[in-house]
Design a protein around this motif. Structure first.
Motif, PDB file in Angstrom:
ATOM      1  N   MET A  12      -4.416   0.169   9.208  1.00  0.00           N
ATOM      2  CA  MET A  12      -5.315   0.546   8.119  1.00  0.00           C
ATOM      3  C   MET A  12      -4.474   1.000   6.934  1.00  0.00           C
ATOM      4  SD  MET A  12      -7.985  -0.147   9.813  1.00  0.00           S
ATOM      5  CE  MET A  12      -9.200   0.301   8.562  1.00  0.00           C
ATOM      6  N   LEU A  13      -4.582   0.245   5.825  1.00  0.00           N
ATOM      7  CA  LEU A  13      -3.813   0.516   4.609  1.00  0.00           C
ATOM      8  C   LEU A  13      -4.687   1.221   3.588  1.00  0.00           C
ATOM      9  CD1 LEU A  13      -1.990  -2.921   4.310  1.00  0.00           C
ATOM     10  CD2 LEU A  13      -1.163  -0.842   5.417  1.00  0.00           C
ATOM     11  N   SER A  14      -4.084   2.108   2.827  1.00  0.00           N
ATOM     12  CA  SER A  14      -4.818   2.881   1.819  1.00  0.00           C
ATOM     13  C   SER A  14      -4.134   2.750   0.467  1.00  0.00           C
ATOM     14  CB  SER A  14      -4.882   4.364   2.211  1.00  0.00           C
ATOM     15  OG  SER A  14      -5.486   4.522   3.488  1.00  0.00           O
ATOM     16  N   ASN A  15      -4.988   2.578  -0.586  1.00  0.00           N
ATOM     17  CA  ASN A  15      -4.521   2.563  -1.977  1.00  0.00           C
ATOM     18  C   ASN A  15      -3.425   1.517  -2.177  1.00  0.00           C
ATOM     19  OD1 ASN A  15      -6.253   4.743  -2.549  1.00  0.00           O
ATOM     20  ND2 ASN A  15      -4.677   6.219  -1.893  1.00  0.00           N
ATOM     21  N   ALA A  55       0.847  -1.191   0.000  1.00  0.00           N
ATOM     22  CA  ALA A  55       0.000   0.000   0.000  1.00  0.00           C
ATOM     23  C   ALA A  55       0.880   1.237   0.000  1.00  0.00           C
ATOM     24  CB  ALA A  55      -0.925   0.001   1.217  1.00  0.00           C
ATOM     25  N   ARG A  56       0.288   2.328  -0.496  1.00  0.00           N
ATOM     26  CA  ARG A  56       1.039   3.574  -0.535  1.00  0.00           C
ATOM     27  C   ARG A  56       1.197   4.182   0.858  1.00  0.00           C
ATOM     28  NH1 ARG A  56      -1.003   6.937  -5.912  1.00  0.00           N
ATOM     29  NH2 ARG A  56      -0.327   5.367  -7.451  1.00  0.00           N
ATOM     30  N   SER A  57       0.214   3.970   1.708  1.00  0.00           N
ATOM     31  CA  SER A  57       0.291   4.552   3.048  1.00  0.00           C
ATOM     32  C   SER A  57      -0.475   3.678   4.028  1.00  0.00           C
ATOM     33  CB  SER A  57      -0.288   5.982   3.066  1.00  0.00           C
ATOM     34  OG  SER A  57      -1.668   5.963   2.728  1.00  0.00           O
ATOM     35  N   GLY A  58      -0.212   3.868   5.300  1.00  0.00           N
ATOM     36  CA  GLY A  58      -0.889   3.117   6.345  1.00  0.00           C
ATOM     37  C   GLY A  58      -0.851   3.891   7.645  1.00  0.00           C
ATOM     38  N   ARG A  59      -1.823   3.607   8.493  1.00  0.00           N
ATOM     39  CA  ARG A  59      -1.888   4.270   9.791  1.00  0.00           C
ATOM     40  C   ARG A  59      -2.356   3.267  10.844  1.00  0.00           C
ATOM     41  NH1 ARG A  59      -6.522   5.800   7.078  1.00  0.00           N
ATOM     42  NH2 ARG A  59      -8.492   5.432   8.224  1.00  0.00           N
ATOM     43  N   ILE A  60      -2.031   3.554  12.075  1.00  0.00           N
ATOM     44  CA  ILE A  60      -2.391   2.679  13.191  1.00  0.00           C
ATOM     45  C   ILE A  60      -3.653   3.215  13.839  1.00  0.00           C
ATOM     46  CG2 ILE A  60      -1.617   1.700  15.380  1.00  0.00           C
ATOM     47  CD1 ILE A  60       1.251   2.224  14.476  1.00  0.00           C
ATOM     48  N   GLU A  61      -4.619   2.321  14.052  1.00  0.00           N
ATOM     49  CA  GLU A  61      -5.859   2.689  14.726  1.00  0.00           C
ATOM     50  C   GLU A  61      -6.136   1.685  15.831  1.00  0.00           C
ATOM     51  OE1 GLU A  61      -9.228   3.235  12.252  1.00  0.00           O
ATOM     52  OE2 GLU A  61      -8.314   4.838  11.025  1.00  0.00           O
ATOM     53  N   VAL A 107      -5.779 -11.798  -6.967  1.00  0.00           N
ATOM     54  CA  VAL A 107      -5.269 -10.435  -6.936  1.00  0.00           C
ATOM     55  C   VAL A 107      -6.449  -9.505  -6.695  1.00  0.00           C
ATOM     56  CG1 VAL A 107      -3.995  -8.643  -8.158  1.00  0.00           C
ATOM     57  CG2 VAL A 107      -3.447 -11.058  -8.544  1.00  0.00           C
ATOM     58  N   SER A 108      -6.297  -8.592  -5.747  1.00  0.00           N
ATOM     59  CA  SER A 108      -7.367  -7.637  -5.450  1.00  0.00           C
ATOM     60  C   SER A 108      -6.755  -6.293  -5.119  1.00  0.00           C
ATOM     61  CB  SER A 108      -8.231  -8.128  -4.285  1.00  0.00           C
ATOM     62  OG  SER A 108      -7.439  -8.327  -3.117  1.00  0.00           O
ATOM     63  N   ASP A 109      -7.432  -5.235  -5.618  1.00  0.00           N
ATOM     64  CA  ASP A 109      -7.032  -3.862  -5.307  1.00  0.00           C
ATOM     65  C   ASP A 109      -7.982  -3.282  -4.264  1.00  0.00           C
ATOM     66  OD1 ASP A 109      -5.027  -4.041  -7.229  1.00  0.00           O
ATOM     67  OD2 ASP A 109      -6.356  -3.342  -8.833  1.00  0.00           O
ATOM     68  N   PHE A 110      -7.495  -2.393  -3.472  1.00  0.00           N
ATOM     69  CA  PHE A 110      -8.343  -1.812  -2.434  1.00  0.00           C
ATOM     70  C   PHE A 110      -7.973  -0.349  -2.229  1.00  0.00           C
ATOM     71  CE2 PHE A 110      -4.657  -3.761  -0.371  1.00  0.00           C
ATOM     72  CZ  PHE A 110      -4.186  -2.730   0.413  1.00  0.00           C
ATOM     73  N   GLU A 111      -8.952   0.380  -1.749  1.00  0.00           N
ATOM     74  CA  GLU A 111      -8.724   1.761  -1.334  1.00  0.00           C
ATOM     75  C   GLU A 111      -8.462   1.863   0.158  1.00  0.00           C
ATOM     76  OE1 GLU A 111     -11.912   4.218  -2.558  1.00  0.00           O
ATOM     77  OE2 GLU A 111     -11.536   3.968  -4.727  1.00  0.00           O
ATOM     78  N   LEU A 112      -9.128   0.975   0.923  1.00  0.00           N
ATOM     79  CA  LEU A 112      -8.914   0.950   2.372  1.00  0.00           C
ATOM     80  C   LEU A 112      -9.001  -0.497   2.842  1.00  0.00           C
ATOM     81  CD1 LEU A 112      -8.489   2.607   4.959  1.00  0.00           C
ATOM     82  CD2 LEU A 112     -10.979   2.665   5.230  1.00  0.00           C
ATOM     83  N   TYR A 113      -7.964  -0.951   3.547  1.00  0.00           N
ATOM     84  CA  TYR A 113      -7.920  -2.339   4.023  1.00  0.00           C
ATOM     85  C   TYR A 113      -7.318  -2.341   5.420  1.00  0.00           C
ATOM     86  CZ  TYR A 113      -6.528  -7.243   4.416  1.00  0.00           C
ATOM     87  OH  TYR A 113      -6.351  -8.530   4.845  1.00  0.00           O
ATOM     88  N   GLY A 114      -7.977  -3.073   6.322  1.00  0.00           N
ATOM     89  CA  GLY A 114      -7.486  -3.154   7.697  1.00  0.00           C
ATOM     90  C   GLY A 114      -7.036  -4.553   8.051  1.00  0.00           C
TER      91      GLY A 114
END
Length: 369
Positions: free
Chosen positions: A204-207, A189-195, A222-229
């Motif tokens: 939480m991963l984005s893009n 993923a391009r970015s991620g944050r901790i929640e 293979v799967s693409d996602f915008e938001l994945y936790g």
């Protein structure tokens, strides 16, 4: 007496110099070993100094005993070589009379060894175990270092974050490879944050993109996602651990006299008994011929020390395994060493020789016819 005061002064100088050298050597060896353990992930690299200090503190009873033993050997051997002992013997004093000034010099060392063995030794071992457990039980995200691949605590995941921002709560270019329940997944993923959610701690991963495959199969999803936790850790912070026997206090060992506890108790008490016996052995072993090899008694002294302490560790394992009782071990090892050292000292004090103990019978005169 003037002789006693000069003997104690020389012993103090020799004991201090020997202790400094031994502590320096042990600190160097401990530092190298601790750095190796930290590089393998056993300790936090920032705790290397603490671990080294606690480890050296745990070795201090042995180092004090060895320093005292070497100081006695070196001092008395020098007195023999320079014929100072001849003056002592000509004044009507024997070898055993040296025990009085040596014991007066050694009793503070005995007290310090006892305090270290019974009180400080378990405390230092406990501190080392706590530092190791705290670092091993840290969360998976706490293991992540920007720009480095890091493995999770259970070994099922590998993390990579290019860089972190905002107090290491968010990161960019996140990579996760995991193997769980017979499936291998690779998530980027391009970015991620901790929640922090009620169910636990989530990343939480984005893009990004997720690749999933079954172990031993040829399929690939293979799967693409915008938001994945993905769940990183649960809310449970406690964990079960087995308390090491060397971290228990002496009172805790006495409250539950199991074979394992008796084995550890025999080691701690053995450090005190060994210090006393080695003083007697040091006086006996120093009685050498000044014309003989100077290093012979030193080699014999070091061999005696190594064998004695190896028997301490061997007896500890025997008691823990139930092969030998606690009382029998103390009497068999320390009692026999005390008796042998006393006999050896009595031999030097009374100048006994095998020829005097077992004199030859005079030859019968030949009968001539």
């Amino acid at each position: 007496m003037l002789f006693h005061s000069s003997l104690r002064k020389e012993l103090s100088r020799s004991f201090g110099a020997t202790l400094v050298v031994l502590v320096t050597v042990v600190m160097t060896m401990t530092l190298i070993r601790t750095l190796g353990q930290a590089s393998r992930g056993n300790f936090n690299p920032s705790d290397v100094t603490l671990v080294m200090g606690y480890t050296v503190l745990a070795y201090m009873p042995t180092l004090l005993t060895m320093s005292l033993f070497i100081a006695i050997i070196a001092t008395l051997s020098r007195m023999y070589r320079e014929s100072e002992m001849v003056i002592w013997f000509c004044s009507g004093k024997g070898l055993s009379t040296l025990l009085s000034p040596l014991m007066r010099f050694s009793w503070p060392v005995f007290a310090l060894v006892a305090a270290l063995a019974l009180l400080v030794l378990p405390w230092s071992n406990l501190r080392i175990e706590n530092l190791r457990d705290q670092y091993e039980q840290r969360g998976d995200l706490d293991r992540v270092e920007p720009g480095q691949f890091q493995e999770s605590g259970n070994g099922n995941r590998v993390f990579f974050v290019e860089k972190t921002t905002e107090g290491e709560v968010t990161g960019s270019n996140v990579f996760i490879a995991s193997t769980e329940r017979g499936k291998e997944t690779v998530t980027s993923a391009r970015s991620g944050r901790i929640e922090l959610l009620p169910q636990g701690q989530f990343l939480m991963l984005s893009n990004g993109q997720r690749l999933e495959s079954t172990v031993g199969a040829q399929n690939l999803k293979v799967s693409d996602f915008e938001l994945y936790g993905t769940k990183i850790s649960s809310n449970v912070t406690g964990y079960d651990s087995i308390t090491a026997v060397d971290t228990l206090t002496t009172l805790e060992l006495l409250e539950n006299l199991t074979p394992l506890h008796l084995g550890e108790l025999s080691w701690r008490l053995g450090l005190m008994f060994a210090a006393i016996n080695l003083v007697i052995i040091g006086v006996a072993i120093s009685s050498v011929n000044p014309r003989a090899n100077k290093s012979a008694n030193v080699v014999l002294a070091l061999f005696t020390f190594v064998v004695y302490f190896n028997l301490l560790k061997l007896g500890q394992s025997w008691i823990a395994a139930g092969l030998l009782s606690f009382t029998s071990y103390l009497l068999l090892l320390h009692g026999s060493v005390f008796v042998l050292a006393t006999l050896w000292l009595a031999k030097g004090h009374n100048n006994w020789h095998w020829k005097n103990l077992f004199p030859r019978r005079p030859a019968s005169p030949e009968v001539t016819r």
